[in-house]
Design a protein around this motif. Structure first.
Motif, mmCIF file in Angstrom:
data_model
loop_
_atom_site.group_PDB
_atom_site.id
_atom_site.type_symbol
_atom_site.label_atom_id
_atom_site.label_comp_id
_atom_site.label_asym_id
_atom_site.label_seq_id
_atom_site.Cartn_x
_atom_site.Cartn_y
_atom_site.Cartn_z
ATOM 1 N N THR A 46 0.835 -1.190 0.000
ATOM 2 C CA THR A 46 0.000 0.000 0.000
ATOM 3 C C THR A 46 0.873 1.244 0.000
ATOM 4 O O THR A 46 1.857 1.323 0.743
ATOM 5 C CB THR A 46 -0.921 0.024 1.245
ATOM 6 N N LEU A 47 0.531 2.203 -0.843
ATOM 7 C CA LEU A 47 1.191 3.501 -0.851
ATOM 8 C C LEU A 47 0.175 4.569 -0.464
ATOM 9 O O LEU A 47 -0.975 4.527 -0.892
ATOM 10 C CB LEU A 47 1.753 3.818 -2.239
ATOM 11 N N GLN A 48 0.618 5.513 0.345
ATOM 12 C CA GLN A 48 -0.226 6.642 0.704
ATOM 13 C C GLN A 48 0.016 7.769 -0.295
ATOM 14 O O GLN A 48 1.159 8.165 -0.524
ATOM 15 C CB GLN A 48 0.103 7.119 2.123
ATOM 16 N N ASN A 49 -1.051 8.261 -0.892
ATOM 17 C CA ASN A 49 -0.904 9.325 -1.877
ATOM 18 C C ASN A 49 -2.121 10.244 -1.837
ATOM 19 O O ASN A 49 -3.255 9.784 -1.984
ATOM 20 C CB ASN A 49 -0.753 8.735 -3.283
ATOM 21 N N GLU A 52 -5.073 9.184 0.163
ATOM 22 C CA GLU A 52 -5.701 7.901 -0.150
ATOM 23 C C GLU A 52 -4.705 6.759 0.028
ATOM 24 O O GLU A 52 -3.483 6.939 -0.091
ATOM 25 C CB GLU A 52 -6.233 7.895 -1.581
ATOM 26 N N SER A 53 -5.238 5.569 0.307
ATOM 27 C CA SER A 53 -4.419 4.354 0.398
ATOM 28 C C SER A 53 -4.592 3.580 -0.901
ATOM 29 O O SER A 53 -5.691 3.094 -1.204
ATOM 30 C CB SER A 53 -4.871 3.498 1.589
ATOM 31 N N ASN A 55 -3.677 0.437 -3.238
ATOM 32 C CA ASN A 55 -3.246 -0.948 -3.089
ATOM 33 C C ASN A 55 -2.636 -1.485 -4.390
ATOM 34 O O ASN A 55 -3.114 -1.191 -5.487
ATOM 35 C CB ASN A 55 -4.437 -1.824 -2.698
ATOM 36 N N ARG A 99 -8.123 3.922 -7.594
ATOM 37 C CA ARG A 99 -8.877 4.490 -6.473
ATOM 38 C C ARG A 99 -10.336 4.025 -6.535
ATOM 39 O O ARG A 99 -10.983 4.122 -7.580
ATOM 40 C CB ARG A 99 -8.846 6.023 -6.534
ATOM 41 N N ARG A 103 -8.932 -2.886 -2.935
ATOM 42 C CA ARG A 103 -8.649 -2.395 -1.584
ATOM 43 C C ARG A 103 -8.237 -0.922 -1.550
ATOM 44 O O ARG A 103 -7.926 -0.391 -0.479
ATOM 45 C CB ARG A 103 -7.538 -3.244 -0.955
ATOM 46 N N SER A 104 -8.190 -0.266 -2.692
ATOM 47 C CA SER A 104 -7.796 1.150 -2.712
ATOM 48 C C SER A 104 -8.959 2.050 -2.297
ATOM 49 O O SER A 104 -10.115 1.803 -2.644
ATOM 50 C CB SER A 104 -7.321 1.554 -4.111
ATOM 51 N N THR A 105 -8.633 3.116 -1.591
ATOM 52 C CA THR A 105 -9.651 4.062 -1.140
ATOM 53 C C THR A 105 -9.819 5.184 -2.173
ATOM 54 O O THR A 105 -9.052 5.298 -3.122
ATOM 55 C CB THR A 105 -9.269 4.681 0.213
ATOM 56 N N ASP A 116 -1.206 8.437 -8.792
ATOM 57 C CA ASP A 116 -0.925 7.153 -8.137
ATOM 58 C C ASP A 116 0.066 6.326 -8.952
ATOM 59 O O ASP A 116 0.944 5.654 -8.393
ATOM 60 C CB ASP A 116 -2.230 6.360 -7.961
#
Length: 256
Positions: A46-49, A52-53, A55, A99, A103-105, A116
């Motif tokens: 997971t990367l935070q950007n 948003e998280s 996946n 997004r 599992r991505s927000t 992203d």
């Protein structure tokens, strides 16, 4: 009689305006088809950007070369993961949940998905000798964006388009699409900045992306960098079921 014609004209105008308003308000729900969370046996990161998280599913860890793949607008990365891992064992492959997908927000948008994609590339670049990019359908526009803004070894585009605006114009010819769309994915405008060798794979019977849209993109490339393959008797959805689909990409990317 004049009053009847006037009423009919008003009704037609109201219907036209109403339909245009519906398209404008719901345009992203007509463009993006988020996929559900599905299980996968492969590792995930997971990367935070931008709050948003995002996946990513990671296939075949430990290789010296990598592939980043951007899927179609309704393509589940978890569902595709086993087959892609099997087809490219010599590459570590990253599959991005857009997004709002998997599992991505967040909510998908052109600007967000571009951001992203670059975030992932920059996060993994130092780990690999080379990174190739693949994109299918909607994802082809994201792949073009990354290849135009970062150093890429190879670029593979499956059922690509010149721009989403032009695709939408074909679907909704009566409306001023250029003025309505938020997300344009103007891939053709970025081709001039691509230095990587590129493979374009078309489906002979594609009814989603018109041939003209792909041919316009093809014409924008330097022919010295471009290879084009048409898979016979396949459409937009079932193109990957043909035995030559993965073989074409394997040959192109340099995998025996």
């Amino acid at each position: 009689m004049k009053q009847i014609l006037r009423k009919i004209s008003i009704l037609l105008l109201l219907g036209y305006v109403g339909s245009g308003l519906f398209l404008y308000i719901n345009q992203r729900s007509l463009l993006y088809f988020p996929t559900p969370i599905l299980p996968t046996e492969h590792p995930e990161m997971t990367l935070q950007n931008e709050g948003e998280s995002i996946n990513f599913i990671v296939l075949n860890e430990g290789n010296q070369d990598a592939i980043i793949y951007f899927g179609g607008n309704a393509e589940s990365m978890a569902r595709s993961s086993d087959e892609i891992a099997r087809q490219f064992p010599a590459f570590t492959v990253y599959l991005m949940d857009y997004r709002g997908y998997g599992r991505s927000t967040g909510d998908p948008s052109e600007e967000g998905l571009y951001s992203d994609a670059l975030k992932l590339y920059d996060a993994i670049r130092s780990k690999y000798e080379s990174i190739s990019i693949g994109g299918r359908s909607l994802g082809s526009g994201i792949a073009v964006y990354v290849a135009a803004h970062r150093e890429v070894s190879k670029l593979a585009l499956i059922t690509p388009y010149d721009s989403i605006v032009n695709v939408a114009k074909g679907m909704y010819p009566l409306f001023p699409i250029s003025s309505l769309l938020h997300d344009e994915y103007n891939a053709i405008s970025m081709v001039k900045d691509i230095k990587a060798k590129t493979l374009i794979i078309m489906a002979e019977n594609d009814t989603v992306i018109e041939k003209e849209r792909t041919h316009q993109l093809i014409d924008a490339f330097d022919t010295a960098l471009l290879e084009v393959i048409t898979i016979k008797n396949r459409g937009h959805i079932d193109i990957s079921s043909d035995s030559s689909y993965y073989k074409s990409m394997q040959d192109f990317i340099g995998q025996e």
